[in-house]
Design an enzyme around this catalytic site. Structure first.
Site, PDB file in Angstrom:
ATOM      1  N   GLN A 171       0.834  -1.206   0.000  1.00  0.00           N
ATOM      2  CA  GLN A 171       0.000   0.000   0.000  1.00  0.00           C
ATOM      3  C   GLN A 171       0.863   1.248   0.000  1.00  0.00           C
ATOM      4  OE1 GLN A 171      -2.595  -0.423   3.496  1.00  0.00           O
ATOM      5  NE2 GLN A 171      -4.316  -0.398   2.094  1.00  0.00           N
TER       6      GLN A 171
ATOM      7  N   TYR B  62      14.946  -3.875   2.186  1.00  0.00           N
ATOM      8  CA  TYR B  62      15.676  -5.095   2.553  1.00  0.00           C
ATOM      9  C   TYR B  62      15.477  -6.131   1.455  1.00  0.00           C
ATOM     10  CZ  TYR B  62      17.024  -9.025   5.650  1.00  0.00           C
ATOM     11  OH  TYR B  62      17.624 -10.108   6.216  1.00  0.00           O
ATOM     12  N   SER B  63      16.551  -6.745   1.003  1.00  0.00           N
ATOM     13  CA  SER B  63      16.462  -7.670  -0.120  1.00  0.00           C
ATOM     14  C   SER B  63      16.457  -9.118   0.348  1.00  0.00           C
ATOM     15  CB  SER B  63      17.634  -7.463  -1.083  1.00  0.00           C
ATOM     16  OG  SER B  63      17.594  -8.441  -2.104  1.00  0.00           O
TER      17      SER B  63
ATOM     18  N   ARG C  70      -3.229   8.629   4.604  1.00  0.00           N
ATOM     19  CA  ARG C  70      -3.003   7.430   5.419  1.00  0.00           C
ATOM     20  C   ARG C  70      -3.251   7.636   6.910  1.00  0.00           C
ATOM     21  NH1 ARG C  70      -3.642   3.650   1.624  1.00  0.00           N
ATOM     22  NH2 ARG C  70      -2.186   3.923  -0.119  1.00  0.00           N
TER      23      ARG C  70
END
Length: 301
Positions: free
Chosen positions: A109, A121-122, A223
């Site tokens: 979102q 972060y991979s 939001r």
């Protein structure tokens, strides 16, 4: 746990070594630097860096408008003028960089706001932690009957217990299989970039998110609104507390004109004028559809 031991150690080291600077600083934001604010069950938001303050907004505006700002007697008045008239460029002079830990479905979102710089972060290179967002029981709700993308009444009793059990069990089972697939004990082990596809959307990820104040306030307007999904709204609420201390003049104007204000269509404004003259205005003679009329009534009470 929200912060890993390594992250906590890094934060403590950075806070123990304050640096002198000639750049503008915001005392309110300095208090937030390197503090992780917990969100949800395993998430957090923390300020990594920032640039500018209320004065940076007015400085940029006065460069842009020159003599046009002379009639504004103070910085807060100018900032309110800029907010009121949708002059957005001066607010872009302030920036913030956040470190956020959040569930993947919330990140999907969040990333819809394509006006920031993001580095996530991979899971191709690293192994994700066994951390999943499991809602509190009172956050479980049925599908709304009036809003296709919202929640209705809270689930209770046996149904709520069953849903929580499914969420926990399915997440743990998926992670067990994830670990088994990437393991190299007695097998080659599946590549991490492939094994990650088996993980559920409630697993936690992390990213650095850098954005200017104008686009941040747009994000917060959507939001931090009561209609936003709860799981992203609590992150927005946490960021609001930081922004309030960072640029207090700008945040007060934002609360007044964006969060607390309302926008009327030309038809809606004409209806208000007619009402003030004593006319009886109905949906049928308003020129609005039923949906527009319902929202208009909600605005004017």
């Amino acid at each position: 746990m929200p912060l890993s031991p390594d992250q906590q150690a890094e934060i403590e080291e950075l806070r123990s070594q304050p640096q002198q600077t000639l750049r503008a600083v915001s005392p309110g934001m300095e208090a937030h630097l390197y503090h992780a604010r917990p969100v949800l069950d395993h998430g957090f938001v923390r300020v990594v860096d920032y640039m500018g303050d209320d004065a940076a907004i007015t400085q940029a505006a006065r460069v842009s408008y020159g003599r046009g700002t002379k009639s504004v007697s103070n910085d807060e008045g100018l900032i309110r003028y800029l907010m009121r008239h949708w002059h957005s460029t001066p607010f872009e002079m302030c920036e913030i960089k956040l470190h956020v830990k959040l569930p993947v479905f919330v990140a999907r979102q969040w990333i819809r706001h394509r006006t920031a710089n993001v580095n996530e972060y991979s899971a191709r290179y690293s192994i994700l932690d066994r951390e999943f967002y499991i809602p509190e029981a009172d956050a479980l709700a049925a599908q709304s009957t009036v809003n296709n993308q919202g929640r209705g009444a809270a689930l209770t009793g046996e149904e709520a217990e069953r849903v929580l059990r499914y969420l926990r069990d399915d997440a743990m089972r998926a992670y067990d299989h994830y670990e088994e697939m990437i393991s190299t004990e007695g097998q080659d082990g599946l590549a991490r970039e492939l094994a990650r596809m088996n993980l559920p959307a409630n697993i936690y990820t992390q990213w650095y998110w850098k954005v200017d104040l104008h686009n941040l306030l747009h994000f917060l307007r959507l939001r931090a609104d009561s209609h936003a999904q709860y799981e992203i709204r609590v992150y927005a609420d946490a960021i609001c507390e930081m922004v309030k201390d960072w640029v207090p003049f700008a945040y007060r104007a934002f609360e007044d004109y964006r969060m607390g204000g309302a926008t009327l269509s030309a038809a809606g404004l004409e209806c208000v004028r007619r009402m003030l003259k004593g006319e009886e205005v109905t949906q049928e003679n308003s020129g609005m559809s039923k949906g527009e009329w319902r929202e208009f009534q909600g605005l004017i009470g």
